[in-house]
Design a protein around this motif. Structure first.
Motif, PDB file in Angstrom:
ATOM      1  N   PHE A  72      10.855 -33.006  56.339  1.00 24.60           N
ATOM      2  CA  PHE A  72      11.758 -32.732  57.459  1.00 24.60           C
ATOM      3  C   PHE A  72      13.153 -33.322  57.265  1.00 24.60           C
ATOM      4  O   PHE A  72      14.159 -32.664  57.509  1.00 24.60           O
ATOM      5  N   GLN A 111       1.258 -34.489  57.282  1.00 24.15           N
ATOM      6  CA  GLN A 111       2.223 -35.322  56.550  1.00 24.15           C
ATOM      7  C   GLN A 111       2.836 -34.595  55.352  1.00 24.15           C
ATOM      8  O   GLN A 111       4.015 -34.805  55.037  1.00 24.15           O
ATOM      9  N   LEU A 133       8.998 -27.051  61.063  1.00 28.79           N
ATOM     10  CA  LEU A 133      10.139 -27.742  61.676  1.00 28.79           C
ATOM     11  C   LEU A 133      10.872 -26.802  62.637  1.00 28.79           C
ATOM     12  O   LEU A 133      11.247 -27.188  63.752  1.00 28.79           O
ATOM     13  N   THR A 143       5.602 -32.779  57.195  1.00 32.78           N
ATOM     14  CA  THR A 143       6.600 -33.581  57.915  1.00 32.78           C
ATOM     15  C   THR A 143       7.451 -34.442  56.978  1.00 32.78           C
ATOM     16  O   THR A 143       8.589 -34.761  57.314  1.00 32.78           O
ATOM     17  N   SER A 176       6.819 -26.095  55.484  1.00 31.85           N
ATOM     18  CA  SER A 176       7.323 -27.277  56.213  1.00 31.85           C
ATOM     19  C   SER A 176       8.578 -26.892  57.003  1.00 31.85           C
ATOM     20  O   SER A 176       8.784 -27.381  58.122  1.00 31.85           O
TER      21      SER A 176
END
Length: 455
Positions: free
Chosen positions: A9, A3, A321, A6, A317
């Motif tokens: 994102f 988390q 992605l 994400t 991150s």
């Protein structure tokens, strides 16, 4: 655990999507050229590939160099210093125009090389007039890049995107009229495609200047330039930032160009297949390029805040992605590898049926390799963006040289020309170089960020 990555994102995608669409616009010009020219035959498609191979090398230097303008404009905008922002654009525009003219001149000087590269003679004859016109289109293209990077620096990424979409509409319309001689226009074949590219790029630079001039916020930046006052210090600053970035892009584009030339040694069908796989791969690569800009901006912001733990988390991150998106692209390439090449050729053309069938078979094999290097290619360009955000440009330049030219190219050369792998061997070399680049650049990023956190 995921988390913490994400949750970034949505913002990462919001920041990168206008850049991705703008970059895809440049690639779509080539995509449109390839599909329309492919209807003429495999020799014409190979000629466009050969001509563009020279232009892409020059274009990589121009685009890479122009990225120096963005951080300077962003810094001036953050400080509320309009004069410094205008100064960065003015000097960047001068340098980009000079660079565009120089690159055009170098390509004209290199033109005789086409006769000494063991390329199919009919392909060379077709490529020369195409190359002359497309080479000149570099001048407006690199000038456009100066305005684009300036606009990105002010966090206004949509205006270059609009200009690029207009350029695509112009290019495709002119291609249709001039390649095939529609509506009473002369039928010029691939020279028509070159005229379409040149006209669309002239319109693109004129339109972005007009767009920015109409906006109150930008008018002060883009009008009343005093080109008599050029500062050596500012020129040196842009060159010191732009030159390593230009080299990084050059090393990667040059190995793909070498693949075009090696494919030409294997024959026109191998070269046409290589062009199809390369064009498809370059479109998915633009997603990585857009995320790379997001990495550069966000890492740069956190560096300014001296928040190195968040810097590392945010960068990772974006890497995560990128990995997820590239796996999706890899799956699409695997599933569509036999169908995608048929888009580029007239499969109902009975006269060229044997050539077209061979091109489709070879291209499908190349797309199998390309499926795997989607992941390496996307990751290496995004990590490179994060390192630029850290203002680390010299060591990554060395890494890209080692990965592509000391690891990737020798494998491509040997497997492509001296084994039964042929075209597939050339692409296995590309995969090796991109994977080595991704691994070494991540090691560099990991080392620098851990050091910053520890300090």
């Amino acid at each position: 655990m995921f988390q913490q990555y994400t949750k970034e994102f949505t913002y990462n995608l919001k920041l990168s999507y206008p850049v991705i669409l703008g970059m895809l616009g440049h690639t779509f010009v080539a995509f449109a050229d390839n599909i329309m020219v492919g209807q003429l035959g495999t020799a014409e498609l190979a000629a466009v590939s050969l001509g563009n191979s020279f232009v892409f090398i020059a274009m990589s230097l121009g685009i890479g160099f122009s990225t120096a303008i963005t951080p300077l404009v962003a810094e001036a905008d953050g400080a509320g210093d309009q004069a410094a922002g205008k100064n960065a654009l003015k000097h960047g525009l001068v340098l980009c125009t000079l660079l565009g003219l120089s690159l055009f001149g170098v390509i004209l000087l290199c033109k005789p090389l086409l006769y000494h590269m063991e390329q199919p003679p009919e392909v060379v004859e077709l490529a020369i007039p195409y190359l002359e016109l497309v080479a000149f289109s570099l001048v407006p293209l690199v000038m456009f890049q100066a305005f684009k990077q300036f606009s990105d620096g002010l966090s206004q990424t949509k205006y270059p995107m609009i200009a690029t979409i207009l350029a695509n509409v112009v290019n495709i319309s002119l291609n249709y009229l001039l390649i095939f001689g529609s509506f009473g226009f002369p039928k010029l074949g691939i020279v028509g495609a070159a005229i379409g590219t040149l006209a669309s790029r002239v319109i693109m630079v004129a339109f972005i200047w007009f767009l920015l001039k109409q906006k109150k916020k930008f008018k002060v930046y883009v009008t009343h330039f005093n080109f008599k006052e050029i500062e050596r210090k500012m020129m040196k600053k842009i060159i010191s930032l732009g030159f390593p970035s230009a080299l990084q892009m050059f090393f990667e584009v040059a190995i793909f160009t070498a693949a075009i030339w090696l494919s030409g040694v294997l024959g026109k069908n191998a070269q046409a297949a290589n062009q199809i796989a390369l064009n498809l791969s370059s479109m998915t690569f633009m997603v990585g390029m857009g995320l790379s800009v997001a990495a550069m901006v966000r890492v740069g912001n956190q560096k300014g805040l001296q928040n190195f733990r968040d810097l590392r988390r945010i960068a990772e991150s974006i890497f995560f992605l990128t990995l997820l998106l590239e796996i999706v692209f890899a799956a699409l390439f695997l599933m569509g590898r036999h169908w995608f090449p048929t888009i580029y050729l007239d499969v109902d053309d009975l006269m060229n049926q044997a050539d077209n069938t061979e091109v489709i078979v070879v291209a499908a094999k190349l797309l199998l390799v390309a499926a795997f290097f989607q992941i390496s290619d996307g990751l290496q360009v995004v990590v490179l963006g994060a390192l630029r955000g850290l203002q680390d440009v010299r060591v990554p330049t060395l890494i890209t040289f080692v990965a592509y030219w000391l690891i990737g190219f020798p494998i491509s050369y040997y497997l492509g020309l001296f084994t039964d792998f042929g075209s597939t061997g050339i692409w296995i070399g590309l995969l090796s170089g991109l994977t080595a680049s991704a691994v070494m650049l991540y090691i560099r990023f990991n080392y620098l960020t851990k050091k910053l956190i520890a300090n």
